[in-house]
Every structure is written in structure tokens, then in C-alpha cells.
Design a protein around this motif. Sequence first.
Motif, short mmCIF file in Angstrom:
data_model
loop_
_atom_site.label_atom_id
_atom_site.label_comp_id
_atom_site.label_asym_id
_atom_site.label_seq_id
_atom_site.Cartn_x
_atom_site.Cartn_y
_atom_site.Cartn_z
N VAL A 182 9.47 -1.36 -10.29
CA VAL A 182 8.79 -0.14 -9.83
C VAL A 182 7.47 0.01 -10.57
O VAL A 182 7.40 -0.17 -11.80
N LEU A 183 6.44 0.33 -9.84
CA LEU A 183 5.15 0.72 -10.42
C LEU A 183 5.12 2.23 -10.53
O LEU A 183 5.39 2.94 -9.56
N VAL A 240 2.38 10.63 -10.38
CA VAL A 240 1.76 10.85 -9.07
C VAL A 240 2.17 9.80 -8.05
O VAL A 240 2.01 10.00 -6.84
N ALA A 241 2.71 8.67 -8.49
CA ALA A 241 3.15 7.63 -7.55
C ALA A 241 4.21 6.77 -8.20
O ALA A 241 4.17 6.51 -9.40
N SER A 242 5.16 6.35 -7.38
CA SER A 242 6.21 5.44 -7.81
C SER A 242 6.48 4.50 -6.65
O SER A 242 6.87 4.93 -5.57
N VAL A 243 6.22 3.23 -6.86
CA VAL A 243 6.20 2.27 -5.76
C VAL A 243 7.20 1.15 -6.02
O VAL A 243 7.13 0.48 -7.06
N VAL A 259 0.86 -1.18 0.00
CA VAL A 259 0.00 0.00 0.00
C VAL A 259 0.89 1.23 0.00
O VAL A 259 1.80 1.35 0.82
N ALA A 260 0.64 2.12 -0.94
CA ALA A 260 1.44 3.34 -1.04
C ALA A 260 0.54 4.51 -1.41
O ALA A 260 -0.44 4.34 -2.12
#
Length: 602
Positions: free
Chosen positions: A81-82, A94-97, A15-16
Motif C-alpha cells: 500500500v502507498l 490523504v490517499a491510500s493506494v 492512478v488514484a
Amino acid sequence: MDRRSFLKGAAYFTVAAAAGGTLSACGGLLGKLPKGTFGFPLGVASGDPKESSMVFWTRCVLANPAILKDTGITADKLDLVLQVATNAGFEKLVASVNLTAADIYDYTVRAKVTNLKPNTRYFYRFVCGQDASPVGQTRTAPAADADVQSLRFAWLTCQDWSVNHWAAMEMLAEEEVDFLVHLGDYIYESVGASFQAGKAEPAHTQITLPNGGALPSGGVCATSVEDYRTLYRTYRGDKRLQELHRKFPLIAIWDDHEFSDDCWRDHQTYSNENKQQTARRRAASQAWAEYMPIDWGDVSFDLANEAYDNIRIYRDFRFGRLMHLVMTDERLYRDDHIVSEAMYASMVGHDPINGNDSIGSRYFVPQPLLAQAEAQETAAMQRAPAILGTTQTQWWKDTLKNSGAAWKVWGNEVTLNRMWLDMRNLAPAPYNQLYIVNADGWDGYPSHRAELMSWLKEQNIRNVVAITGDLHAFQCGVIRDNPDPALGTPVAVDFVTAGISSSSFYQYLKNGAGNTPLAPLVATPETFDQVMRVNNPDFAYVDHNAQGYAVATVSPGAFTVLFNKVKPLNSDGTKPADPLAKRTRITLQAGSATPVVEDNVA
């Protein structure tokens, strides 16, 4: 073990929050390897859309194992990486997970990104080393309090790899919908079973399971987690299914074939024994959990729990004030079929262990026998036999009662519609019976269905629609608290979609009728449809010889369904170039219990 701690500790579910920052895309040793080292052979997927979150999925593998020689890098874990952005070029990240694809989960990864904006389109991809996945697109749900005027979604089911074709998926990929709902039978656990004897398009070659168990009627079934993984990898290898996942977020539930045909809890029904197979059930559940983009922060999956019900998947989704989608699990908690196969076999002098008396126990069950057996089971259990189980039933009631949405939509696996056949004046003994055609559906648990439908009536819960799969037919019918049209009050409408490719319900009956008194009733598809309409007057529409999918357009004033029927395989076994056979539009006005049917629409 605490569920969330387990998931976090196992690196199974991440969860990020969307924060706008960027991280290096698999730097370090993996980043130094040449392009083409890693691959994403099953594409990408998103699912369980909420107003501020989405789940993202992929499977990352080593495409060129030889490249790792003498590098000191092992392939049991791959760092990737997502990336999530508001544009396809990923300039507006907006997000890098950071994620890890591990062999323990068949190199599948899933991550939930929170803090997203409602009703917003996002683009996403996964990056490992210098390799990137296909770019997917998805959309979050509207805010729970939003005044939504229109919503469009599709639902599908029963996509047997081994039968017919998947051209319906090509059609569905061209639809403009906000999300997809899959109602189960995403895979079929059997290969080469007797009901899979028909042709399949050339692209779908026969599947070989690494382990597999022999079926009594021929063919093999999945028995191990690697067998079930093989099925998911094979099905997801089809580019048409990949495209559906790439374009639309998915809300998925299972039915029986994700584990075992006509299963209940952890029992299979291939023979009258109804053998309990806990390890097999858990293997099936694990593979499903690995391959579906499910929000495991919302429901639960715990591999450390050795019980068959170590997973919970029933859940609900809100789309503004317009629609509330309630997804139920109708296999993991259900009681045994009320007329057990062993009991029926003993009654008619058959083998109660090794035989297969599905006819008489699950299909074409004499109604008096079902009523008698239900009364006995109710007395023994101190409650009526149920499909949802006690806990899920209460959750279903509470969720619908507390819903303020204009439309309450029930993601329902098995048919609610009454399917009775009165042969009392049409056939000689012993066939002169009033039959329950399909007791694996809600018809087979009459008191439980009456309890739920009476709840809707008592609580004055209006505009309830079931979207259903499983049957391999198109149906639309009015559902009453009492299935007798002369006594019952309409409380819901059931829309059943045909399977993507699975053989039709009519074809099953036609093949099985033989020289019985049923044969004249299934002489043609039209004959059988008319017989079912006459015996069950609450049907507004039936087509029991079909494959296809359904699309719903929802507004505050109407719930409109388009049944999309596809043509069968060509005579040479290839899929049709122009697959559409016909479309049927059915409109249900808000506050109404009378669906309006328009057949053969453009």
C-alpha cells in the motif's frame, strides 16, 4: 492496443485520487508475517510534479525468503500500500493506494495520485505486511495561473558509478530546492570500458552484469533487460542517490548511456557498423521505465508494441506563470550522425564495419565535410537531418509558442553552445581544418538547430534558457539563430552542467591528443578553456575540467545559476571530506542576452 488499457491491464501504472480514506496496509496473509519479511532496499522516489498530482515509486522485495516455507504464499507478487499524507506521522492521510510488486517488472511499482493541492508538501511511504519503507517527502507544483515570485531547482547528469565519487550528491541533498531535473546518463551501460579506466571511490565496487556483451575497446556493455535492471539496482543502492530521491521530486529524461554510448534510435556506435539493436533498445527502455518515477498517464510506454520506439518520454511542466519546463528526447528520434562512421572510414581507408572512426565523424569533424554531408543527406531525405524528429520538433515549437510563462526552460540533453576549433593556420596538413569539436551535440545538426533557433526569433519568444548535460563540463553561452556572432541574433542562453562523477571533457581530450597538433592546446585545463573562448566568443563561462551540479533560482526578473564544482578523488582514491572546490554564479536578467558571471562566490 490502447495505451491506457494496456497499462491498466498490466498493473504497471496505477492512478488514484486523493480522497482522505484509508485502506488496510497489506492485511490478509502478508499482514500475519513477522516484521522484517519484506524490504525496500532502494528507498522511495517521487516524480513528475504537477499542480494536482505526483507519481510515487518504490521497489519491494522479499527480505527473508525462508519465512514463506509452508505458508502457501508465493513471492512472484507482493501486495503493498502507498500512503500519502500531509504530515510525517501520517495521521493526516490523504490517499491510500493498493499496489502489487510483481517479478515481471522487477518488483518495482509506481502510482500517480491525483486531486492533490498545488504547491503543497506531502509525505509518503509504502507498507507491505508489517514492514514500511523510508518516509519520503515531495511537493506539488504551483497552480498554472499562480503568481509565483521564486522557484529553486537543481539539475544533474552523468553519474558514472565506475569513476571518481558521488560526494556532489551529498552536497545536493543539503540544498533547499523545489525539485530536481535529471538530464540523462543516470546509468552507464558499460562496465570496464576504456574511458572508465580511472579510479572510483571504495564504496563503488565493480559491477558484474548477468549477461553482457563484449565491447570492441574492452569491457562489457548491458545487452538484456536483466543487465539494465542490474545497473539501476546497483546505482539506486547508493544511499546518497536514495536520499536525493527521498527528499525531492524528480523530473527525468534520458541521454545515450541509458541505452548505448552516442546512440541514435536503436543503433549503437561502438563500431563503424552502427549496428541496429532493437531488442537491446527495448530492454533499455523497459528498465528505465521501471526505475524512473514517470507519469505514464501523461506520456506512453507499451511493451506490447515490438518497435524500438514503443515509449514516448518528451513532456512539459508548468510552475505557475513563472516557469515552463520543456523536456525533450534527443536520442530516440534522431537521425544518424551526419558524417557517418562508415563513410568517414571509407574516406580514410579504414575498416567501415569493424573499425571505430568516432574521431572524424562524431568528434573533431572538419566543418566543410559536415556541410557537404548535410547537403547530401538533406537532398536524399527531403529534409535536414534532425535530433528531435519531425513530430517532436513541431511539439517543441507549439509548446514554446503557446507558453505564457515568464521563463521558458528547455531540458536539453546535448550541448547547444557552438564549439568550433580553427586549426587552419595552426597545424600542418591534414590537420589544418576548421573543426566541429562535438558533432554528437547540436553543432553536428546545424540546419536543425538553425530551424529551432530561427523559430524563436520569428515568433519573438523571449527569455528562453536551456539547461544541458552530457558534455562533462560547465559552460554558459549565448545561442544565436546563426552561430556566427557577426551575423546571428541572440535567442537563448545555454547553461551546461558538469557530470556528477564522469571524467571531464578536458580529460578525454587530454588522453586522446597524443602527439597530434591538438596536444599543445590541451596542455593544461586553463589553456584549453582559453582556446575555446577565443574560437567561440559567445561563451560567457567555461570550465571543461570539472564535476558537479547546477542550481537555478528563478524570479520574474532574473534566472540565476550556481555552478557547484567538486574536488577530484584524493590521491589515495578516497572521496574528499570537504568536496566543494568552488562556486560560480551566473545571472541572466529578464530580456537580456548577456549573462553576468561571478566566479569563486561564497
